[in-house]
Write a protein that holds these residues in place. Structure first.
Motif, short mmCIF file in Angstrom:
data_model
loop_
_atom_site.label_atom_id
_atom_site.label_comp_id
_atom_site.label_asym_id
_atom_site.label_seq_id
_atom_site.Cartn_x
_atom_site.Cartn_y
_atom_site.Cartn_z
N HIS A 22 0.84 -1.20 0.00
CA HIS A 22 0.00 0.00 0.00
C HIS A 22 0.87 1.25 0.00
O HIS A 22 1.97 1.24 0.55
N ARG A 25 -1.69 8.39 -1.78
CA ARG A 25 -1.75 9.04 -3.09
C ARG A 25 -0.49 9.87 -3.35
O ARG A 25 -0.02 10.57 -2.48
N GLN A 61 -3.66 4.66 -11.33
CA GLN A 61 -3.47 4.54 -9.89
C GLN A 61 -2.02 4.34 -9.48
O GLN A 61 -1.65 4.63 -8.37
N ASP A 90 -3.03 9.72 -8.22
CA ASP A 90 -3.87 10.52 -7.32
C ASP A 90 -5.25 9.90 -7.10
O ASP A 90 -6.08 10.47 -6.41
N ALA A 91 -5.51 8.71 -7.65
CA ALA A 91 -6.78 8.02 -7.46
C ALA A 91 -6.58 6.81 -6.56
O ALA A 91 -5.70 5.99 -6.79
N ALA A 92 -7.41 6.71 -5.54
CA ALA A 92 -7.33 5.56 -4.64
C ALA A 92 -7.89 4.32 -5.31
O ALA A 92 -8.76 4.41 -6.17
N GLY A 93 -7.39 3.18 -4.94
CA GLY A 93 -7.89 1.91 -5.47
C GLY A 93 -6.77 0.93 -5.72
O GLY A 93 -5.62 1.16 -5.34
N THR A 112 -2.08 -1.33 -3.82
CA THR A 112 -3.22 -0.49 -3.45
C THR A 112 -2.79 0.93 -3.15
O THR A 112 -1.82 1.15 -2.42
N ASP A 114 -3.96 4.05 -1.21
CA ASP A 114 -4.88 4.38 -0.14
C ASP A 114 -5.43 5.80 -0.30
O ASP A 114 -4.73 6.67 -0.86
N PRO A 115 -6.67 6.04 0.17
CA PRO A 115 -7.24 7.39 0.06
C PRO A 115 -6.50 8.40 0.92
O PRO A 115 -5.82 8.10 1.81
#
Length: 115
Positions: A22, A25, A61, A90-93, A112, A114-115
């Protein structure tokens, strides 16, 4: 007739690191993606072979350093191929990557953001 005539070396690409991690961003992931290429029968490493790691997600991502979506690297003496640093977008997922090498089935890696 020689048993090797017309035979093709069967190879196996094994995940060896970087999957499942993980990052926040726009941050760098702690570890590069890493795969190992071996002969399917003897499990001996295959040095000097090209392995391509390609981003396969549908949204941005994670990219390799320099905003690259794909990199090709050669395996070392132990059969390992390691990517340059991986940077979160800059996109979470979840971001998916596929590693491919000639003669081997592809392997998938997921990381992943993370937000």
């Amino acid at each position: 007739m020689n048993a090797r005539a017309g035979s093709v070396q069967a190879l196996t690409l094994q995940p060896a690191g970087g999957a499942g991690q993980h990052a926040g961003r726009l941050e760098a992931f702690a570890d590069p993606l890493k795969a190992r290429l071996v002969d399917s029968n003897s499990l001996r490493p295959v040095p000097g072979a090209e392995v391509t790691f390609c981003w396969t997600s549908t949204s941005q991502q994670a990219l390799f350093e320099g905003d690259e979506i794909a990199v090709t690297v050669r395996t070392d003496a132990g059969g390992y191929a390691e990517t340059p640093p991986l940077v979160a977008g800059d996109a979470a997922g979840t971001a998916l990557f596929t590693a491919t090498a000639e003669g081997a089935a592809p392997e998938e890696f997921a990381v992943t953001v993370d937000p």
